[in-house]
Design an enzyme around this catalytic site. Structure first.
Site, PDB file in Angstrom:
ATOM      1  N   HIS A   1      43.249  33.704  52.745  1.00 52.22           N
ATOM      2  CA  HIS A   1      42.099  32.999  53.321  1.00 52.22           C
ATOM      3  C   HIS A   1      42.478  31.592  53.795  1.00 52.22           C
ATOM      4  O   HIS A   1      43.329  30.942  53.198  1.00 52.22           O
ATOM      5  CB  HIS A   1      40.953  32.905  52.303  1.00 52.22           C
ATOM      6  CG  HIS A   1      40.097  34.136  52.273  1.00 52.22           C
ATOM      7  ND1 HIS A   1      39.328  34.473  51.199  1.00 52.22           N
ATOM      8  CD2 HIS A   1      39.902  35.108  53.212  1.00 52.22           C
ATOM      9  CE1 HIS A   1      38.685  35.600  51.471  1.00 52.22           C
ATOM     10  NE2 HIS A   1      39.025  36.011  52.681  1.00 52.22           N
TER      11      HIS A   1
ATOM     12  N   ASP B   1      41.008  32.615  44.039  1.00 54.15           N
ATOM     13  CA  ASP B   1      39.662  33.199  44.141  1.00 54.15           C
ATOM     14  C   ASP B   1      39.761  34.569  43.487  1.00 54.15           C
ATOM     15  O   ASP B   1      40.725  35.285  43.717  1.00 54.15           O
ATOM     16  CB  ASP B   1      39.266  33.355  45.613  1.00 54.15           C
ATOM     17  CG  ASP B   1      39.031  32.015  46.287  1.00 54.15           C
ATOM     18  OD1 ASP B   1      39.086  30.986  45.588  1.00 54.15           O
ATOM     19  OD2 ASP B   1      38.813  32.005  47.515  1.00 54.15           O
TER      20      ASP B   1
ATOM     21  N   HIS C   1      37.509  24.601  43.048  1.00 54.52           N
ATOM     22  CA  HIS C   1      36.920  25.497  44.042  1.00 54.52           C
ATOM     23  C   HIS C   1      35.439  25.763  43.760  1.00 54.52           C
ATOM     24  O   HIS C   1      35.031  26.904  43.554  1.00 54.52           O
ATOM     25  CB  HIS C   1      37.728  26.812  44.069  1.00 54.52           C
ATOM     26  CG  HIS C   1      37.528  27.662  45.297  1.00 54.52           C
ATOM     27  ND1 HIS C   1      36.375  28.361  45.534  1.00 54.52           N
ATOM     28  CD2 HIS C   1      38.353  27.945  46.335  1.00 54.52           C
ATOM     29  CE1 HIS C   1      36.491  29.037  46.672  1.00 54.52           C
ATOM     30  NE2 HIS C   1      37.682  28.800  47.175  1.00 54.52           N
TER      31      HIS C   1
ATOM     32  N   HIS D   1      46.172  33.661  48.211  1.00 51.28           N
ATOM     33  CA  HIS D   1      45.748  34.710  49.144  1.00 51.28           C
ATOM     34  C   HIS D   1      45.656  34.141  50.552  1.00 51.28           C
ATOM     35  O   HIS D   1      45.815  32.948  50.758  1.00 51.28           O
ATOM     36  CB  HIS D   1      44.443  35.364  48.693  1.00 51.28           C
ATOM     37  CG  HIS D   1      43.250  34.451  48.649  1.00 51.28           C
ATOM     38  ND1 HIS D   1      43.112  33.439  47.733  1.00 51.28           N
ATOM     39  CD2 HIS D   1      42.113  34.413  49.420  1.00 51.28           C
ATOM     40  CE1 HIS D   1      41.946  32.826  47.923  1.00 51.28           C
ATOM     41  NE2 HIS D   1      41.332  33.383  48.942  1.00 51.28           N
TER      42      HIS D   1
ATOM     43  N   HIS E   1      42.895  28.596  51.671  1.00 55.50           N
ATOM     44  CA  HIS E   1      44.002  28.625  50.705  1.00 55.50           C
ATOM     45  C   HIS E   1      45.379  28.622  51.364  1.00 55.50           C
ATOM     46  O   HIS E   1      46.373  28.285  50.719  1.00 55.50           O
ATOM     47  CB  HIS E   1      43.873  29.854  49.794  1.00 55.50           C
ATOM     48  CG  HIS E   1      42.623  29.823  48.979  1.00 55.50           C
ATOM     49  ND1 HIS E   1      42.595  29.399  47.679  1.00 55.50           N
ATOM     50  CD2 HIS E   1      41.340  30.103  49.320  1.00 55.50           C
ATOM     51  CE1 HIS E   1      41.334  29.444  47.240  1.00 55.50           C
ATOM     52  NE2 HIS E   1      40.559  29.859  48.222  1.00 55.50           N
TER      53      HIS E   1
ATOM     54  N   HIS F   1      33.796  36.847  44.763  1.00 55.69           N
ATOM     55  CA  HIS F   1      34.002  35.815  43.751  1.00 55.69           C
ATOM     56  C   HIS F   1      33.196  36.233  42.533  1.00 55.69           C
ATOM     57  O   HIS F   1      32.143  36.850  42.675  1.00 55.69           O
ATOM     58  CB  HIS F   1      33.455  34.461  44.228  1.00 55.69           C
ATOM     59  CG  HIS F   1      34.205  33.867  45.374  1.00 55.69           C
ATOM     60  ND1 HIS F   1      35.358  33.142  45.211  1.00 55.69           N
ATOM     61  CD2 HIS F   1      33.957  33.892  46.702  1.00 55.69           C
ATOM     62  CE1 HIS F   1      35.781  32.730  46.395  1.00 55.69           C
ATOM     63  NE2 HIS F   1      34.958  33.173  47.318  1.00 55.69           N
TER      64      HIS F   1
HETATM   65 ZN   LIG Z   1      39.196  33.460  49.281  1.00 55.03          ZN
HETATM   66 ZN   LIG Z   2      38.518  30.205  48.600  1.00 54.41          ZN
END
Ligand SMILES: [Zn+2]
Ligand SMILES: [Zn+2]
Length: 719
Positions: free
Chosen positions: A80, A186, A432, A78, A83, A410
């Site tokens: 973010h 995530d 993570h 994704h 990442h 999350h």
């Molecule tokens: Zn994320």
């Molecule tokens: Zn993350």
């Protein structure tokens, strides 16, 4: 009833059956996600993030510890920053040459997001990881992949599923040579206003790589959490304060906007209070949200449809009560308001500036809705310190109310464990998560799977490879002319084994070009050795080892010997033999044995006794003038070489005693007397061979001449 204990036998693992997993980041930490999977010569890389608590090169995953040129495919879960933000660096500044995949919305947002990252990263030019042009160059090369559709790269199968984390977030289901892996990225299992929850893929993976951000902590139920949020905001506004919500520009922020919009719609008394969203990035990306409505959940699609049907043409992401704020210069800070501002962890930028401005006033409140990484201001301020450090180095009193609400998309501890059980993988790798959170989740899982030694749980540190053996049967298909005959029991097929990716096929060498595009060639090997002994000795020793040795003439009419129809021996120079064979595994071993014999002939005891004559000028020792007595003596030597300690000489020959069986050999008549037939025939055979070998070589030379003439005659006949 007796229980049989299962026995385990340790079979050595073939290194090619070992899958290796390595964290280059996000091992016992949150941030700089990057994982490497290596199996059967293929390498898959998962995510390329940065660490929010560091800047410049220090924020990167440990790329120096791995040869990025070996990566076949890189999947970005994704958009973010933890990442995706080091992807332009990987693609433009390293020797990485693999293919990169992400979903359409991730790619659409990636460009805006990282452009913003380049702009706001609070670092000097030397510490800048990449520039805008690197970002654009990387953008061109990124390939997109749709949810639920499978892409195959070099035999690696990749299928993305909804992760429920942010728009475009994917879990990747990966298959390499039959081994199946699920990488969650995530993910969230909680129904919200716009996203589909993380899905359980239809197939069961062998390995699950899962986030563990919240460890075993529990989220408040969604309704309670939303009520608490709106209550905290409402009471801040009632006392004349400002509510600051630091958010990551995209992702949860959109969910919070949907919640606030709904609350304002239901509370007309609040309509005079502005809600600001200070993110030029979010404004740009709203178009992406408005475009990808079809990738969101039923709730948002229904709202969109209803809007269309009423002819309002309203998109749920076009807000009535929320104002987008381009920059703080345009912001009139005159009274109560709600402010969503990025970045989410208050490291710099608009959210930090407003924090520093508003923190001394006790009427104001700070609502931390996301996950806060160790080492960031957001994490620090949650401890409610009496003062905080401004970016310019000033100490500021902290009187504003600080509250934490877990709106992060999350899973919490319970949701994660339920999902892990539903997936049912045998190998569970936790990534993570901060060390303690991850450790707590690991021990919870271990006690759940106690007594089930089939399930293993790992939490590897960065750069510490994890090795998982996956033994598999190797099956090859026959194709081409080999496949025309039906398979039959006991019939062994032989052909060329060709491997492409993970499939193997067996085909006839003639079919190679057609089916595989490969060609064959024949390698002829030659070797020359010094050879001082005579030809009869040579033949004798070869025949001892290989049975009959064929004698032929080469093109130049020189005698040559063929051993097992494979190795040809020619006498090319004085005291020099040339050995020639077609190179392959079988022939090479015969050639090796021939060479060993040639090199050992001169020192073998039988040879020393047989002759100490060296080559004559014609390369071959002459036995023509050997007397009958000498011949008998040599035959005796042969027998001695064969029977050694069992042999005793007699007047006419010798006696041989083996295991109580006695044989008498008469060397004048070449008769063998023995009551035990196997011994008798054995001695007889050795005797015949010895006599043949010790016979004058002239006979062979005569034969050669005769062969020569016959060949000539044949030649004339065919003319
Ligand atoms: Zn994320
Ligand atoms: Zn993350």
């Amino acid at each position: 009833m007796s229980k049989r204990k299962a026995e385990t036998v340790e079979i050595p693992v073939d290194p090619s059956d070992v899958l290796e997993f390595t964290n280059l980041g996000a091992g016992n930490e949150v941030g700089r996600s990057c994982h490497i999977i290596q199996f059967k010569g293929k390498t898959v890389m998962l995510d390329a993030g940065v660490h929010p608590a560091y800047t410049g090169l220090a924020a990167l995953p440990f790329y120096d510890e791995f040869d990025l040129s070996t990566v076949d495919v890189l999947l970005i879960s994704h958009f973010h920053l933890d990442h995706a933000a080091s992807l332009p660096y990987v693609m433009q500044k390293t020797n990485f040459r693999g293919r990169v995949f992400m979903t359409h919305p991730t790619k659409a947002i990636y460009k805006w997001l990282l452009s913003d990252f380049v702009r706001v990263s609070n670092v000097g030019p030397d510490d800048q990881l990449y520039e805008e042009k690197d970002l654009l160059a990387s953008y061109e090369k990124i390939e997109t992949i749709d949810y639920h559709s499978t892409v195959i790269v070099d035999g690696i199968k990749i299928t993305p599923y909804h992760a429920g984390h942010v728009l475009g977030a994917a879990m990747f289901f990966i298959e390499i040579a039959g081994v199946k892996i699920l990488f969650t990225g995530d993910y969230s299992r909680e129904e919200d206003r716009h996203l589909n929850v993380a899905e359980v893929p239809p197939e069961k993976p062998d390995i699950m790589i899962t986030e563990s951000t919240y460890g075993t902590a529990a989220h408040q139920p969604r309704e309670e959490k939303e009520n608490r949020l709106t209550h905290l905001i409402h009471s801040t506004l009632r006392r004349g304060g400002r509510a600051l919500l630091p958010v990551f520009a995209l992702g949860r922020a959109q969910e919070l906007l949907l919640i606030l919009e709904e609350y304002w719609t239901n509370h007309p008394e609040l309509h005079s209070v502005p809600i600001y969203y200070a993110s030029s990035l979010a404004r740009k990306c709203m178009a992406v949200y408005q475009t990808y409505i079809n990738m969101m959940n039923d709730n948002i699609r229904r709202k969109f449809r209803e809007g269309q049907e009423k002819g309002e043409g309203r998109n749920p992401f076009i807000f009535k009560h929320i104002q987008s704020l381009r920059s703080l210069e345009r912001f009139e800070d005159v009274g109560p308001c709600v402010m969503l501002a990025s970045p989410g962890m208050l490291q710099n930028g608009v959210s930090r500036e407003l924090l520093e401005r508003w923190c001394p006033d006790p009427r104001n409140s700070l609502l931390v809705t996301g996950y806060s990484v160790e080492g960031t201001m957001a994490k620090h301020i949650l401890n409610e310190p009496p003062e905080i450090q401004s970016l310019s180095g000033q100490a500021l009193p902290r009187r504003m109310q600080v509250e934490e609400l877990s709106f992060a998309a999350h899973v919490d501890g319970r949701q994660n464990q339920e999902f892990i059980h539903a997936i049912g993988a045998r190998h569970i790798i936790l990534v993570h998560g901060e060390q303690n959170n991850m450790g707590r989740l690991k021990s919870n899982l271990m006690s759940h799977y106690k007594g089930n030694d089939q399930v293993k749980i790992y939490n590897p540190r960065n750069c510490e490879p994890l090795q998982l053996p996956f033994r598999s049967d190797k099956i090859a298909k026959t194709i081409g002319s080999l496949a025309t005959k039906p398979p039959a029991n006991g019939v062994i097929l032989s052909g060329v084994l060709v491997q492409k990716d993970f499939g193997m096929s067996v085909m006839a060498a003639e079919d190679l070009r057609e089916f595989s595009g490969l060609v064959t060639s024949i390698v002829v090997e030659k070797q020359r050795v010094r050879f001082g002994a005579g030809v009869s000795l040579l033949v004798f020793h070869l025949e001892q080892m290989f049975g009959a040795v064929r004698k032929e003439l080469d093109e130049e009419k020189r005698p040559m010997f063929k051993v097992m129809d494979t190795v040809t021996i020619r006498c090319v120079e004085e005291y020099e033999l040339e050995i020639e064979w077609v190179g392959n595994v079988m022939n090479d071993s015969i050639a090796d044995a021939v060479l060993a014999i040639l090199l050992g002939v001169e020192s073998s005891p039988a040879s020393v006794k047989l002759t100490n004559q060296s080559c004559s000028h014609s390369h071959y020792p002459s036995h023509a003038n050997v007397t009958p007595a000498l011949r008998l003596e040599r035959v005796l030597m042969f027998l001695e070489a064969q029977f050694g300690e069992w042999l005793t000489s007699t007047d006419v020959g010798c006696n041989i005693v083996v295991d109580d069986h006695k044989a008498s050999v008469n060397l004048e008549t070449l008769e063998v007397e023995c009551g035990f037939e196997p011994l008798r025939s054995r001695i007889k055979a050795v005797l015949e061979r010895a006599v043949g070998t010790v016979a004058p070589f002239a006979r062979f030379e005569e034969e050669s001449d005769r062969d020569d003439e016959e060949v000539k005659e044949e030649d004339e006949d065919t003319r």
